[in-house]
Structure formats: C-alpha cells, structure tokens
Design an enzyme around this catalytic site. Structure first.
Site, PDB file in Angstrom:
ATOM      1  N   LYS A   1      23.226   8.746   2.356  1.00  0.00           N
ATOM      2  CA  LYS A   1      23.325   7.468   3.062  1.00  0.00           C
ATOM      3  C   LYS A   1      22.582   6.371   2.297  1.00  0.00           C
ATOM      4  O   LYS A   1      23.114   5.278   2.075  1.00  0.00           O
ATOM      5  CB  LYS A   1      22.699   7.652   4.454  1.00  0.00           C
ATOM      6  CG  LYS A   1      22.960   6.532   5.405  1.00  0.00           C
ATOM      7  CD  LYS A   1      22.560   6.985   6.803  1.00  0.00           C
ATOM      8  CE  LYS A   1      22.269   5.822   7.700  1.00  0.00           C
ATOM      9  NZ  LYS A   1      21.586   6.247   8.937  1.00  0.00           N
TER      10      LYS A   1
ATOM     11  N   CYS B   1     -25.129   0.416 -13.055  1.00  0.00           N
ATOM     12  CA  CYS B   1     -25.286  -1.042 -13.055  1.00  0.00           C
ATOM     13  C   CYS B   1     -26.321  -1.478 -12.015  1.00  0.00           C
ATOM     14  O   CYS B   1     -27.500  -1.242 -12.235  1.00  0.00           O
ATOM     15  CB  CYS B   1     -23.927  -1.715 -12.870  1.00  0.00           C
ATOM     16  SG  CYS B   1     -23.890  -3.329 -13.660  1.00  0.00           S
ATOM     17  N   LEU B   2     -25.903  -2.032 -10.871  1.00  0.00           N
ATOM     18  CA  LEU B   2     -26.917  -2.364  -9.878  1.00  0.00           C
ATOM     19  C   LEU B   2     -27.686  -1.101  -9.463  1.00  0.00           C
ATOM     20  O   LEU B   2     -28.854  -1.170  -9.073  1.00  0.00           O
ATOM     21  CB  LEU B   2     -26.270  -3.031  -8.649  1.00  0.00           C
ATOM     22  CG  LEU B   2     -27.238  -3.509  -7.575  1.00  0.00           C
ATOM     23  CD1 LEU B   2     -28.254  -4.498  -8.118  1.00  0.00           C
ATOM     24  CD2 LEU B   2     -26.491  -4.126  -6.396  1.00  0.00           C
TER      25      LEU B   2
ATOM     26  N   PRO C   1      14.988   0.199   6.841  1.00  0.00           N
ATOM     27  CA  PRO C   1      14.078  -0.688   6.084  1.00  0.00           C
ATOM     28  C   PRO C   1      14.363  -0.652   4.580  1.00  0.00           C
ATOM     29  O   PRO C   1      14.292  -1.681   3.907  1.00  0.00           O
ATOM     30  CB  PRO C   1      12.690  -0.126   6.398  1.00  0.00           C
ATOM     31  CG  PRO C   1      12.846   0.593   7.692  1.00  0.00           C
ATOM     32  CD  PRO C   1      14.248   1.139   7.708  1.00  0.00           C
TER      33      PRO C   1
ATOM     34  N   GLU D   1     -17.672   4.950 -15.092  1.00  0.00           N
ATOM     35  CA  GLU D   1     -16.522   5.380 -14.274  1.00  0.00           C
ATOM     36  C   GLU D   1     -15.186   4.864 -14.797  1.00  0.00           C
ATOM     37  O   GLU D   1     -14.145   5.454 -14.543  1.00  0.00           O
ATOM     38  CB  GLU D   1     -16.726   4.956 -12.809  1.00  0.00           C
ATOM     39  CG  GLU D   1     -16.606   3.463 -12.493  1.00  0.00           C
ATOM     40  CD  GLU D   1     -17.903   2.680 -12.674  1.00  0.00           C
ATOM     41  OE1 GLU D   1     -18.779   3.141 -13.436  1.00  0.00           O
ATOM     42  OE2 GLU D   1     -18.040   1.598 -12.064  1.00  0.00           O
TER      43      GLU D   1
ATOM     44  N   ILE E   1       0.325   4.137  -8.388  1.00  0.00           N
ATOM     45  CA  ILE E   1       0.341   5.577  -8.677  1.00  0.00           C
ATOM     46  C   ILE E   1       1.740   6.001  -9.126  1.00  0.00           C
ATOM     47  O   ILE E   1       1.889   6.797 -10.052  1.00  0.00           O
ATOM     48  CB  ILE E   1      -0.056   6.407  -7.422  1.00  0.00           C
ATOM     49  CG1 ILE E   1      -1.419   5.965  -6.883  1.00  0.00           C
ATOM     50  CG2 ILE E   1      -0.028   7.891  -7.713  1.00  0.00           C
ATOM     51  CD1 ILE E   1      -2.586   6.406  -7.698  1.00  0.00           C
TER      52      ILE E   1
ATOM     53  N   HIS F   1     -20.700   0.772 -16.919  1.00  0.00           N
ATOM     54  CA  HIS F   1     -19.846   1.425 -15.912  1.00  0.00           C
ATOM     55  C   HIS F   1     -19.068   2.594 -16.515  1.00  0.00           C
ATOM     56  O   HIS F   1     -17.926   2.431 -16.937  1.00  0.00           O
ATOM     57  CB  HIS F   1     -18.846   0.411 -15.339  1.00  0.00           C
ATOM     58  CG  HIS F   1     -19.490  -0.610 -14.472  1.00  0.00           C
ATOM     59  ND1 HIS F   1     -19.641  -0.429 -13.111  1.00  0.00           N
ATOM     60  CD2 HIS F   1     -20.038  -1.803 -14.758  1.00  0.00           C
ATOM     61  CE1 HIS F   1     -20.255  -1.486 -12.603  1.00  0.00           C
ATOM     62  NE2 HIS F   1     -20.509  -2.341 -13.580  1.00  0.00           N
TER      63      HIS F   1
ATOM     64  N   ASP G   1      -5.238  -1.297 -10.352  1.00  0.00           N
ATOM     65  CA  ASP G   1      -4.138  -0.443 -10.806  1.00  0.00           C
ATOM     66  C   ASP G   1      -4.268  -0.111 -12.295  1.00  0.00           C
ATOM     67  O   ASP G   1      -3.795   0.936 -12.734  1.00  0.00           O
ATOM     68  CB  ASP G   1      -2.783  -1.109 -10.542  1.00  0.00           C
ATOM     69  CG  ASP G   1      -2.305  -0.823  -9.116  1.00  0.00           C
ATOM     70  OD1 ASP G   1      -2.535   0.302  -8.628  1.00  0.00           O
ATOM     71  OD2 ASP G   1      -1.731  -1.731  -8.487  1.00  0.00           O
TER      72      ASP G   1
ATOM     73  N   SER H   1       0.806  -1.237   0.000  1.00  0.00           N
ATOM     74  CA  SER H   1       0.000   0.000   0.000  1.00  0.00           C
ATOM     75  C   SER H   1       0.829   1.273   0.000  1.00  0.00           C
ATOM     76  O   SER H   1       0.435   2.269   0.598  1.00  0.00           O
ATOM     77  CB  SER H   1      -0.954   0.052   1.204  1.00  0.00           C
ATOM     78  OG  SER H   1      -1.765  -1.068   1.224  1.00  0.00           O
TER      79      SER H   1
ATOM     80  N   GLU I   1       5.276 -15.687  -2.787  1.00  0.00           N
ATOM     81  CA  GLU I   1       4.585 -15.858  -4.067  1.00  0.00           C
ATOM     82  C   GLU I   1       5.081 -14.934  -5.176  1.00  0.00           C
ATOM     83  O   GLU I   1       4.852 -15.191  -6.348  1.00  0.00           O
ATOM     84  CB  GLU I   1       3.063 -15.755  -3.893  1.00  0.00           C
ATOM     85  CG  GLU I   1       2.593 -14.479  -3.260  1.00  0.00           C
ATOM     86  CD  GLU I   1       1.079 -14.482  -3.064  1.00  0.00           C
ATOM     87  OE1 GLU I   1       0.448 -15.535  -3.193  1.00  0.00           O
ATOM     88  OE2 GLU I   1       0.545 -13.395  -2.807  1.00  0.00           O
TER      89      GLU I   1
HETATM   90  N1  GLN Z   1     -25.501  -7.871  -9.848  1.00  0.00           N
HETATM   91  C1  GLN Z   1     -25.946  -7.223 -11.020  1.00  0.00           C
HETATM   92  C2  GLN Z   1     -25.799  -8.094 -12.257  1.00  0.00           C
HETATM   93  O1  GLN Z   1     -25.076  -9.045 -12.260  1.00  0.00           O
HETATM   94  C3  GLN Z   1     -25.251  -5.891 -11.204  1.00  0.00           C
HETATM   95  C4  GLN Z   1     -23.803  -6.004 -11.497  1.00  0.00           C
HETATM   96  C5  GLN Z   1     -23.049  -4.726 -11.270  1.00  0.00           C
HETATM   97  O2  GLN Z   1     -23.569  -3.793 -10.647  1.00  0.00           O
HETATM   98  N2  GLN Z   1     -21.819  -4.645 -11.721  1.00  0.00           N
HETATM   99  O3  GLN Z   1     -26.400  -7.846 -13.269  1.00  0.00           O
END
Ligand code: GLN
Length: 540
Positions: A225, A383-384, A192, A511, A20, A509, A72, A15, A151
C-alpha cells in the site's frame, strides 16, 4: 567518477532519528568499500549552534577544525570514518550572512537578491563544495526539520534543483517517515506517510527510498500500500523498527538490503557484502559480562541530547571492558545541600562531571568531586569538570577559601581558573572560544600515559578559561599531578591526583573522538578503573 548524492529528508514528526538513519546508510556503504562524507543542513537562523542553550539544541559537537556543529555530526563520525569539518554543517544563518555580505560588497551587480536563485545557489554550492572533498564517492546530505516546515523550504528547493545540476543518475532521495501504531484500532496507519510524501512531491521531489519508523512490523500488504500510494518501489520501502541500541540500526537496515538498492540506483562500484561488523558491538552492549554504575553529574540532565557524546563515549568505554553501563544521571543542583552528594553517589563505581557553562549547579559539582576524591571513586572530569576539580582541590586541599574561576566570581581572592590574556578582549560570543584540536604533551608515568600510550595526542577543545599557572607548583606539592600540557608547557590540559586510584580531569573534550569500534582511551581507562573499584568494594 562523478560524485554521488544522497539527500535524506524527514516527514510527519521530528525526532525520528534521521541522523542515525543517515549515519547508518553511511556505515553500510563504507562496509562495501565506498568512501562517504556526510553533511547536515540546519534550517534555523542561528549562524551555528554554538551560542544556543543545550535545552534548545542539545549538545554542540566540535569538529577537528573547531567548528561548533549540530550533534548529528557526532553520529556521523561515530558511525563512519568520514572526518568532518566546518563545511559539513551549515544553517540558514550562515547562508544569509554570506549572501548579505556579498550584496553589501556589490557582488550581485545591482540585481534583486532572491530566495531563488540566490539562496538556493548558495545552498547548492555548499553541498557541492562538501562533495568535492578528497576521498569521497558519495555525500549523504541530511536536511534538518520536517517536510512542510516553512524554514526548510529553500533547502528542499535546492535539493530538488540539484538533480538537474548533477544528473538524475547521480542523486537519490531518501525520506524518513513515521508509521504510527494505533492501539485502539490495533493497526498501523500509512496515511501520515502518504501525506508526507505527497507534500514532498508537491515541492518536486519524488523519494526513491522510504524509511518507515514503526513500533510494530509492517506487513507485506501494508508495504504494498505504501509503495503504491507513494510511488516508491516495494523493496525500497524499508522498515525501521524501534531498537534498544542505535548501533542496531545499520544491521537492521542492511538486512533489508538498503545499501544494495542505493548501490544499484546510483551505479556505484561496491565490494561484496561481508559479515555485519555492528553485530559484535550490539552483542557487547546487550550481553556484557558485568555492569557498573556510572554517575554523571551535570546541570542539563533533563535533556537527553545535552550529553549525547558523553553518553556514547562512556558506553564505548563499557564495550572495551565488556561491561554494561547503568547510568545514574544527577542534576548537580540537587547536590548542593550538605550530605546530598553522599546519598546520591553511594554505590557509584565511577563519577563523571562533563563540560558546562555558568554558575548554576557548580557547588553541586564540587561536592560530587570532593566525594570522588575522598572516597577514592574513579573520576573523569571534562572541561568544566576539570576546572571544578581544580576549584575543589584549591578549596578543600589547599584551603584557599573562596577559590573559584573568574567565570563565576570575578573578584575571587584565588582565581585558580582564569581567562587567558587573548580571551580578555573578546566581545562576540559566537565562535570565539578556544575551539578544535590542539596538541597535548603527556607526562610519562601517569594514568593518562597508561591510557593513551602516546607522548603527544590531539584533542578537541571548547572553552575560554584555563588553569591559572600561578597555582601550579603549590598544587603539585600537595599531590596534584599535571599529566598533560600544551607543547610549550604554558597550558595545563590534564590533571590527576596522587594517592587516588584513578582521578583524571581534562580541559578538552575526549568524548568527541570516541567511536564504538574505537573506544577512546580515557573512557576505556575510566571504565576499567570503575570496574576495579566495584570489585574492590565487593571484597571489603
Ligand atoms: N565554562 C568553561 C569555559 O568556558 C568550561 C567550558 C566547557 O566545559 N566546555 O572555560
């Protein structure tokens, strides 16, 4: 020209913001006219993060081609213009899966299959394949985890071997560490970092560049250093002070000449350094003309990373409107009680319900949406967040009692959200949703059209369930507007409400495609509507 490789590793603790830092390097190189691509290697065994719980992993970022990837990659796309796809992220699980499949097909001709060379070759081949993408001078490869993890060893070994494969002049190793400040002693500690670099060296990697995360400035003496003990040139010991906005990082690293060192060491052709274009973004974020309160109602709000792209995109909407964002993160489960939504959402200039899975917290989301609809508060559903808006409309406007999505209630009398035929037979969980970019046709005269000013757009999806067309006409008759559909018209992609200043909900989506320099139209429109709402509230 040969491709150039920058390997970014991390040490001491996780973290530290490796993603970034890597993205910032990408941004700084791009600003000098160098074409970059970026890749994330994740040492965990899941084939991809798609089936992982957001509490474990944070957001799952989706690329244009529908790969479910590490978050990322979201930073990489926000900071650079690299367009990323499935080849830009892989995990131990992916590596082993393909090796085991090859072994079963007999491709190893009876040999013993081993970590070295088979696993390391597979890793190197994937790095080289990503580097061979078009329009690439440099690939920045970020190795997940921390040096010393069991890993991540095969990945570091592959990164070490890569130097021989591609030539020492074509590869550079950057290592991100923590230089902690010890309050009681009033000083920072370099030990460290020394240990971390010595672990890296024992694996055979000598870093060329050290990026030191620190709370307080690193003095010249301390830099000397670190340089001496870690065998890294003094000018290549870069300090990464804590900053309030991630968009300050490119400027901060750039002022220390990090990209000049990289350009010199890799022998890259570069443009002269120009003005810092991130400064404008940072100024906008730090000194906006005004501020709005945006409530985000979701069920993973305790995990900062679960809504990473949402948070960034809302902020980009703010940048576009010269407006700061005061986030009000609300756990949707707390809105299930009667009256709770009124209390929690009072004073919100805008309300957003992001995507999600599963029943928990659904009723709270529906209450929040009802509040937004009835109180004419700008709403963005994703979406949802769109599916819940459809359920809310069905129950409270259409009076369809018990309306739901078949994801939550298989027996519902009113399955307003339901599975597509082709999803019904799907048994495997991983990678089987409707994923990636699909076209969407926008209805003129809608908020959506005002935002995009385009007839056909492409947005990224990640869902199984869909708006049930059996309800379309009835809903439209009562004031729902279908503002976006798939090209053939079969799938509802966007809805709005008549008689509401700005109520927009989308099945995709948005975003994932927003960038600070290029705020997404829907987020820009949402914040503009929130600002209007705030001003209207004041006049009342
Ligand atoms: N769970 C809902 C679906 O599968 C919405 C998925 C989501 O919001 N990414 O359709």
């Amino acid at each position: 020209m040969d491709r150039k490789y920058i390997i970014v590793t991390g040490g001491v603790v996780s973290s530290l913001g490796k993603g970034i830092a890597a993205s910032s390097i990408g941004a700084l190189l791009e600003a000098r006219g160098i074409k970059v691509t970026m890749q994330k290697l994740d040492p965990y065994i899941n084939v991809d993060p798609g089936t992982m719980n957001p509490y474990q992993h944070g957001e799952v970022f989706v690329t244009e081609d529908g790969a479910e990837t590490d978050l990322d990659l979201g930073h990489y796309e926000r900071f650079t213009s690299a367009s990323l796809s499935a080849v830009n992220n892989f995990t131990t699980g992916k590596i082993y899966r393909s090796i085991i499949e090859k072994e079963r097909r007999g491709e190893y001709l009876g040999k013993t299959v081993q970590v070295v060379p088979h696993v390391t070759n597979e890793i190197k081949n994937r790095i080289k394949a990503a580097a061979r993408q078009k329009n690439t001078d440099v690939i920045i490869v970020e190795i997940g985890g921390t040096v010393g993890d069991i890993e991540s060893l095969p990945f570091l070994e592959a990164a070490r071997q890569l130097r021989q494969d591609v030539g020492a002049e074509n590869i550079l190793y950057a290592h991100l560490t923590l230089v902690p400040y010890i309050k009681a002693a009033g000083e920072i500690k370099t030990k460290p970092t020394q240990h971390s670099v010595s672990t890296l060296r024992s694996i055979g990697i000598q870093p060329d560049l050290l990026i030191c995360r620190t709370e307080v400035k690193i003095s010249k003496a301390e830099r000397e250093k670190i340089s001496l003990f870690c065998n890294v040139e003094e000018r290549a010991v870069i300090q990464a002070l804590d900053v309030s906005s991630i968009y300050e990082v490119p400027g901060m690293l750039g002022r220390q000449g990090i990209e000049d060192i990289i350009i010199e060491k890799l022998g890259l052709k570069a443009l002269k350094k120009g003005a810092d274009k991130w400064k404008k973004i940072v100024d906008r974020i730090k000194n906006p003309a005004t501020r709005v309160k945006i409530s985000v109602v979701g069920k993973y709000i305790e995990v900062q990373d679960a809504y990473k792209s949402i948070k960034e995109a809302v902020q980009h909407g703010g940048i576009a409107n010269n407006c700061g964002i005061d986030f009000n993160w609300i756990d949707s489960e707390t809105l299930e009680r009667k009256g709770a939504a009124n209390e929690a959402l009072k004073g919100s200039a805008g309300i957003l319900v992001p995507g999600g899975f599963g029943l928990r917290g659904l009723e709270g989301k529906i209450n929040a949406i009802r509040y937004a609809r009835e109180n004419r508060v700008p709403y963005l559903g994703i979406c949802l967040g769109m599916q819940s808006a459809v359920i809310e409309f069905a129950r409270n406007v259409m009076k369809l009692k018990g309306a739901s999505s078949t994801e939550f209630d298989r027996e519902t009398q009113h399955p307003v959200i339901a599975l597509l035929e082709e999803q019904k037979s799907v048994k495997n969980m991983g990678g089987t949703m409707r994923l990636g970019a699909y076209p969407c046709r926008i209805t003129p005269g809608t908020n959506a059209y005002a935002a995009y000013r385009e007839k056909v757009i492409f947005e990224r999806h990640r869902h199984r369930y869909e708006f049930n067309n059996a309800y379309r006409e009835g809903f439209e008759a009562k004031g729902m507007v279908i503002s976006g559909v798939s090209p053939g018209g079969a799938l509802v992609e966007m809805i709005e409400l008549k008689n509401h200043p700005w109520f927009t909900a989308v099945q995709f989506h948005p975003e994932f495609k927003s960038k600070p320099m290029l705020p997404h139209p829907l987020f820009k429109g949402f914040i503009a509507a929130a600002l209007k709402n705030k001003r209207r509230g004041r006049k009342k």
